[in-house]
Design an enzyme around this catalytic site. Structure first.
Site, PDB file in Angstrom:
ATOM      1  N   ARG A 181       0.859  -1.185   0.000  1.00 59.16           N
ATOM      2  CA  ARG A 181       0.000   0.000   0.000  1.00 59.16           C
ATOM      3  C   ARG A 181       0.893   1.232   0.000  1.00 59.16           C
ATOM      4  O   ARG A 181       1.534   1.545   0.993  1.00 59.16           O
ATOM      5  CB  ARG A 181      -0.910  -0.036   1.228  1.00 59.16           C
ATOM      6  N   HIS A 188      -3.121   4.375   5.197  1.00 57.75           N
ATOM      7  CA  HIS A 188      -4.287   3.485   5.306  1.00 57.75           C
ATOM      8  C   HIS A 188      -5.547   4.174   4.786  1.00 57.75           C
ATOM      9  O   HIS A 188      -6.321   3.601   4.029  1.00 57.75           O
ATOM     10  CB  HIS A 188      -4.468   3.065   6.765  1.00 57.75           C
ATOM     11  N   TYR A 215       4.624   4.631  11.471  1.00 52.33           N
ATOM     12  CA  TYR A 215       4.889   3.194  11.640  1.00 52.33           C
ATOM     13  C   TYR A 215       5.691   2.563  10.511  1.00 52.33           C
ATOM     14  O   TYR A 215       5.989   1.378  10.554  1.00 52.33           O
ATOM     15  CB  TYR A 215       3.571   2.435  11.827  1.00 52.33           C
TER      16      TYR A 215
END
Length: 370
Positions: A265, A269, A278
């Site tokens: 990805r 998100h 992260y």
């Protein structure tokens, strides 16, 4: 529909030791001969077109969130080979069970983009007719649609229609109980369903290594007697080849098939996420070098199946598509308050009828004042 005997030998169920790939990261033919037939040139050209249009649609939808036209948008940039490959592997009568991140897959299937975005705009849980497109509502709760797909596929098997269901999930969904229950049910009852795991490395912010200790997510199939495979999810040729076999296997009566696509990805998100908290940019840059569109374009040009003029034509088509989406989404949606009470139950309950009458009376009183 034939009902093939399932081969339950462990060696017949296990995925390849390394993800199946046809192309290198630069789009050259990979070394070794994959155990799957290469898709037809015309199918690869179709995939390229849908991937380019899909990415432009994705970037336009992301922009719409910044303009306040969408409440949220989960981008699938970088996963175009999976989004498009999953749809092109199916026949028109087969069913697709998408997640909230699979909007590009819906558009590839032919769903009107405004209808596909209705969930993310907040207009309705599902803005399109599932039976018109053979596409179930996009599912936000992780893995619940795997049970829906297994149940529908089993029903199609009982009816002898020959239809297959393909259910899309992310890596995070494989940690949910529903996913394992669906695998077990589908295997026991030989439901013709393909479990397509788009492993994009993160369940929101949780990295893959904190989700599983398995060699790969594809190995989760063997415990249920489900044939499984893993594929380079950024190699469109490999994705189409493996999914074609998975769908053929399911349609033949041999039961379910689990495919894990290794992808990434590229965006956060959702627009509400800060991915820098992260993961590091250098990791994203490594995956950017494996871009699925660039790899397929280079391969098609190498084989003389795509010209610079055709590349420009597809890019122009993608811009026109994005312009139509932008124009349509900039129009305020028509809101009908009484629709709140529609499609809640097959027959409205007395309580709903009472609430509907109260609201209708308030609306009429407000209208009379104006």
């Amino acid at each position: 529909m034939s009902d093939r005997r399932r081969d339950t030998r462990p060696e017949a169920l296990l995925p390849s030791k390394r993800p199946v790939r046809f192309l290198t990261d630069t789009g050259a033919p990979a070394r070794g001969k994959p155990a799957y037939p290469e898709p037809a040139p015309e199918l690869l050209r179709r995939a390229y077109r849908h991937m380019v249009v899909g990415r432009r649609f994705d970037s336009q939808a992301t922009a719409l969130t910044k303009q306040g036209r969408l409440a949220v948008y989960p981008s699938s940039k970088g996963q175009e080979a999976c989004q498009v490959g999953g749809v092109l592997a199916l026949d028109e009568g087969d069913w697709l069970f998408p997640t909230y991140r699979d909007t590009v897959a819906l558009v590839t299937r032919g769903v009107d983009p405004v209808e596909a975005l209705s969930l993310l705009r907040g207009d309705a849980h599902c803005g399109y007719d599932p039976y018109q497109y053979q596409v179930a509502p996009q599912c936000t709760p992780l893995a619940t649609q795997t049970l829906h797909a297994a149940g529908l596929a089993y029903a199609e098997r009982r009816k002898g229609t020959g239809r297959v269901a393909l259910v899309c999930v992310g890596d995070g969904a494989t940690s949910e109980g529903d996913f394992h229950e669906a695998l077990n049910f589908a295997a026991v009852f030989k439901a013709p369903v393909v479990f397509f795991v788009q492993n994009n490395r993160y369940a929101i912010s949780v990295p893959l290594e904190r989700q599983t200790a398995a060699p790969s997510l594809a190995y989760k199939g063997i415990g249920y007697g489900v044939r499984s495979e893993q594929v380079d999810g950024n190699d469109a040729v490999a994705v189409l080849a493996v999914l074609a076999e998975a769908v053929r296997h399911a349609r033949s009566g041999a039961g379910p098939f689990l495919v894990e696509a290794h992808t990434y990805r590229m965006e956060p998100h959702t627009n509400a996420d800060d991915a820098s908290r992260y993961r590091e940019e250098k990791e994203t840059e490594r995956w950017r070098q494996r871009d699925p569109i660039a790899r397929l374009e280079a391969y098609l040009k190498r084989r003389g199946l795509l010209t610079d003029e055709e590349v420009a034509s597809v890019a122009a088509e993608a811009e026109e598509f994005a312009d139509r989406v932008r124009t349509a989404m900039n129009a305020d949606p028509r809101v009908e308050p009484l629709e709140l009470f529609d499609h809640v139950y097959g027959t409205r309950t007395p309580q709903l009828e009472e609430q509907r009458e109260l609201l209708e009376a308030e609306l009429k009183a407000e209208e009379a004042l104006t």
